[in-house]
Design a protein around this motif. Structure first.
Motif, mmCIF file in Angstrom:
data_model
loop_
_atom_site.group_PDB
_atom_site.id
_atom_site.type_symbol
_atom_site.label_atom_id
_atom_site.label_comp_id
_atom_site.label_asym_id
_atom_site.label_seq_id
_atom_site.Cartn_x
_atom_site.Cartn_y
_atom_site.Cartn_z
ATOM 1 N N ARG A 31 0.576 -0.878 0.269
ATOM 2 C CA ARG A 31 0.142 0.528 -0.064
ATOM 3 C C ARG A 31 1.031 1.159 -0.006
ATOM 4 O O ARG A 31 1.767 1.563 0.461
ATOM 5 C CB ARG A 31 -1.341 -0.005 1.275
ATOM 6 N N THR A 32 0.487 2.049 -0.590
ATOM 7 C CA THR A 32 0.894 3.455 -0.654
ATOM 8 C C THR A 32 1.208 4.129 0.840
ATOM 9 O O THR A 32 0.325 3.961 1.804
ATOM 10 C CB THR A 32 0.144 4.941 -0.841
ATOM 11 N N PRO A 33 2.472 4.815 1.537
ATOM 12 C CA PRO A 33 2.725 4.713 2.595
ATOM 13 C C PRO A 33 1.891 5.968 3.418
ATOM 14 O O PRO A 33 1.185 7.015 2.257
ATOM 15 C CB PRO A 33 3.855 4.626 3.085
ATOM 16 N N LEU A 34 0.976 5.893 4.453
ATOM 17 C CA LEU A 34 0.226 6.828 4.660
ATOM 18 C C LEU A 34 0.884 8.398 4.746
ATOM 19 O O LEU A 34 0.434 9.373 4.388
ATOM 20 C CB LEU A 34 -0.388 6.484 6.119
ATOM 21 N N CYS A 206 -1.129 4.937 12.274
ATOM 22 C CA CYS A 206 -0.843 6.743 12.701
ATOM 23 C C CYS A 206 -1.333 6.048 14.339
ATOM 24 O O CYS A 206 -2.202 5.841 14.863
ATOM 25 C CB CYS A 206 -1.878 7.254 11.859
ATOM 26 N N VAL A 207 -1.046 7.046 14.798
ATOM 27 C CA VAL A 207 -1.843 7.831 16.128
ATOM 28 C C VAL A 207 -2.200 8.825 16.566
ATOM 29 O O VAL A 207 -0.852 9.962 15.786
ATOM 30 C CB VAL A 207 -0.420 7.749 16.948
ATOM 31 N N GLN A 208 -2.777 9.667 17.037
ATOM 32 C CA GLN A 208 -3.729 10.305 17.060
ATOM 33 C C GLN A 208 -3.426 11.249 18.780
ATOM 34 O O GLN A 208 -4.438 10.711 19.268
ATOM 35 C CB GLN A 208 -4.826 11.007 17.254
ATOM 36 N N VAL A 236 2.954 7.635 11.355
ATOM 37 C CA VAL A 236 2.235 8.718 10.786
ATOM 38 C C VAL A 236 1.747 9.124 12.871
ATOM 39 O O VAL A 236 1.333 8.197 13.183
ATOM 40 C CB VAL A 236 1.494 9.655 10.129
ATOM 41 N N THR A 237 1.588 10.395 13.079
ATOM 42 C CA THR A 237 1.557 10.819 14.884
ATOM 43 C C THR A 237 0.538 12.329 13.762
ATOM 44 O O THR A 237 1.311 13.514 13.875
ATOM 45 C CB THR A 237 2.700 10.884 15.729
ATOM 46 N N THR A 238 -1.045 12.344 14.797
ATOM 47 C CA THR A 238 -1.326 13.451 14.227
ATOM 48 C C THR A 238 -1.315 14.498 16.044
ATOM 49 O O THR A 238 -1.687 13.461 16.722
ATOM 50 C CB THR A 238 -2.235 13.136 13.492
ATOM 51 N N ASN A 239 -1.114 15.918 15.441
ATOM 52 C CA ASN A 239 -1.321 16.404 16.696
ATOM 53 C C ASN A 239 -3.045 17.597 16.997
ATOM 54 O O ASN A 239 -3.067 17.940 15.926
ATOM 55 C CB ASN A 239 -0.336 18.101 16.439
ATOM 56 N N ALA A 240 -3.491 16.504 18.004
ATOM 57 C CA ALA A 240 -5.580 17.739 18.189
ATOM 58 C C ALA A 240 -4.979 18.548 19.011
ATOM 59 O O ALA A 240 -4.526 18.424 19.242
ATOM 60 C CB ALA A 240 -6.012 16.481 17.181
ATOM 61 N N SER A 307 4.059 13.522 7.378
ATOM 62 C CA SER A 307 3.428 13.519 6.382
ATOM 63 C C SER A 307 4.612 14.377 4.695
ATOM 64 O O SER A 307 4.404 15.756 4.859
ATOM 65 C CB SER A 307 2.232 13.311 6.047
ATOM 66 N N ARG A 308 4.604 13.085 3.272
ATOM 67 C CA ARG A 308 4.694 14.663 2.261
ATOM 68 C C ARG A 308 3.668 14.710 1.264
ATOM 69 O O ARG A 308 4.266 15.400 0.610
ATOM 70 C CB ARG A 308 6.324 13.577 1.857
ATOM 71 N N GLY A 309 2.823 14.439 2.266
ATOM 72 C CA GLY A 309 1.242 14.650 1.311
ATOM 73 C C GLY A 309 0.839 16.466 1.266
ATOM 74 O O GLY A 309 1.246 17.310 2.213
ATOM 75 N N ASP A 310 0.647 16.482 0.436
ATOM 76 C CA ASP A 310 0.222 18.268 -0.647
ATOM 77 C C ASP A 310 -0.623 18.696 1.089
ATOM 78 O O ASP A 310 -1.351 18.579 1.511
ATOM 79 C CB ASP A 310 -0.287 18.264 -1.806
#
Length: 453
Positions: A31-34, A206-208, A236-240, A307-310
């Motif tokens: 799979r494409t990496p997140l 992912c961990v949020q 990926v670790t997302t900061n909320a 992440s390198r997402g746009d």
């Protein structure tokens, strides 16, 4: 009420017909990496809820979602636990203009499973599958990009393992693409990330974490947070919640349809009030400093699991690629807003932050913006950092404080076959659940600042 957006003077392209898909593939078991596609700015819809607003049905959710998309946001975070959030988001994404201009593949949907009510959690395989299918219906989609186990500190490790195992089955069936966990106590998140790697041989995608990287608590940026997650293979670790669920506001914690649900103790609130007065004395609002500091600092601090997402460009109809802002991984933040002016201000801040990144000088000039935008952004960053250090000094012993989650004495009222059964309480509180999702007679949206959760 906002409807179809109009072309803005700052736009550098013609009115588009259809937006391009986010590149994703799942071929030959790969799979494409997140971390290569998740946008670094995610629109959180916990604000479409009675916790933050007296009547979420009175909010212009269609206008907010449409405006977010036109400004480049390409990911939305929700949960069945957030009252009517999934339905409101799903209806907004199904609006004719959005459906035609932004095909499903051009944005990502993140939701959650497991948390049913404030005191009820069900991580069983049966409920996880049922919850995912319900979310698919509410969100009018054939697949979900990322599904988290919601607030894992309230259940046992065995329950987390069962839920993640079922989510991965759903992933293999093509119903979801990535699997994550989320919650408040960092130590529990770290324990579970390590357990899942050890027991399954596969790291969690992912961990949020929420309310642990802001002016009041920055633990997520250290060894107990992102460094530990990285060692556990988390992609990926997302900061909320860079406002600490609304704690870091001049007006104090938000009071919505549920009253005062915020778990922060009175002493912490008093310290934040003093810090707010300090910011006022320098002609700044604490929430403005808090938002800018968290978004800007996490871009670099969170890059370890970034992440390198746009990124969202912050400008109407202007696409921007990761390569245009330096090409490096960027820490991923989740923002939440309730009103158009909050979104506009947040996108202006985000645009300025991007202008301060590597290559920002050239990017601004090429886009026709002010040639000194990079310099202004860098100077603003220094000023915000100075005030952030002042807030830390004033908070004193309350800097880095985390409230108990769950609260002492919590018991999971898990329903089984129509009966309420007391499950074994977790040794390791997020806000109370929303009341029944229904419009308020004559209700009007009440602005509560910019809660980020």
């Amino acid at each position: 009420m906002a409807s179809t957006p109009t072309e803005q003077p700052s736009s550098t392209s013609t009115f588009p017909s259809r937006q391009k898909p986010i590149p994703y593939s799942d071929e030959n078991g790969k799979r494409t990496p997140l971390s290569s596609i998740l946008p670094p700015l995610i629109f959180g819809t916990a604000t479409f809820n009675h916790q933050f607003n007296s009547d979420p049905f009175a909010l212009d959710t269609v206008g907010l979602v449409t405006s977010a998309l036109t400004h480049g946001i390409r990911a939305f975070d929700t949960s069945p636990y957030y009252g009517p959030s999934e339905e409101l988001l799903g209806d907004a994404l199904a609006a004719p203009f959005v459906r035609e201009t932004f095909p499903r593949a051009s944005y990502m949907i993140l939701t959650k499973v497991g948390r049913v009510k404030g005191d009820e959690f069900d991580y069983s395989a049966q409920w996880v599958r049922q919850s995912v299918h319900r979310s698919l219906e509410r969100l009018h989609t054939d697949y979900l990009d990322l599904v988290y186990c919601h607030d894992i500190e309230f259940v046992s490790a065995a329950e987390v393992l069962e839920a993640v195992t079922e989510l991965r089955k759903l992933r293999d069936e093509g119903r979801i693409r990535y699997v994550g966990i989320c919650g408040y106590p960092l130590d529990v998140l770290g324990d579970m990330a390590e357990m899942l790697l050890r027991e399954t041989g596969e790291p969690i995608d992912c961990v949020q974490s929420y309310a642990h990287f802001n002016l009041q608590n920055q633990t997520l940026g250290g060894p107990r947070g992102i460094e530990r997650f990285h060692k556990a293979g988390v992609d990926v670790t997302t900061n909320a919640s860079c406002l600490g669920m609304g704690l870091l506001r001049r007006e104090g914690v938000p009071i919505g349809g549920l009253g005062d649900w915020h778990p922060a103790p009175r002493e912490l609130r008093t310290a934040v009030h003093e810090a707010s007065n300090f910011c006022d004395s320098h002609s700044e609002k604490i929430e403005v400093i808090a938002i800018r500091w968290a978004l800007e600092t996490w871009i670099s601090k969170g890059a370890l699991c970034g992440s390198r997402g746009d990124p969202a460009s912050g400008l109407p109809w202007k696409h921007e690629s990761n390569s245009e802002v330096g090409g490096a991984k960027l820490g991923v933040n989740v923002i939440g807003v309730s009103h158009p002016n909050e979104l506009d201000k947040t996108m202006l801040v985000w645009r300025s932050i991007l202008d301060g990144l590597e290559g920002g000088e050239q990017t601004a000039v090429q886009a026709g913006r002010w040639y000194r935008a990079w310099e202004w952004s860098r100077n603003r960053k220094k000023a915000v950092q100075i005030l952030a250090e002042g807030v830390e000094e004033i908070l004193g012993e309350w800097f880095g404080y985390s409230w108990d989650s769950p609260a002492k004495g919590f018991v999971n009222q898990k329903k089984t076959e129509g009966k309420v059964v007391d499950a074994e309480p977790s040794s390791l509180l997020t806000p109370a659940a929303s009341p029944e999702s229904k419009p308020v007679e004559g209700g009007e949206g009440v602005e509560k600042g910019i809660p980020l959760r």
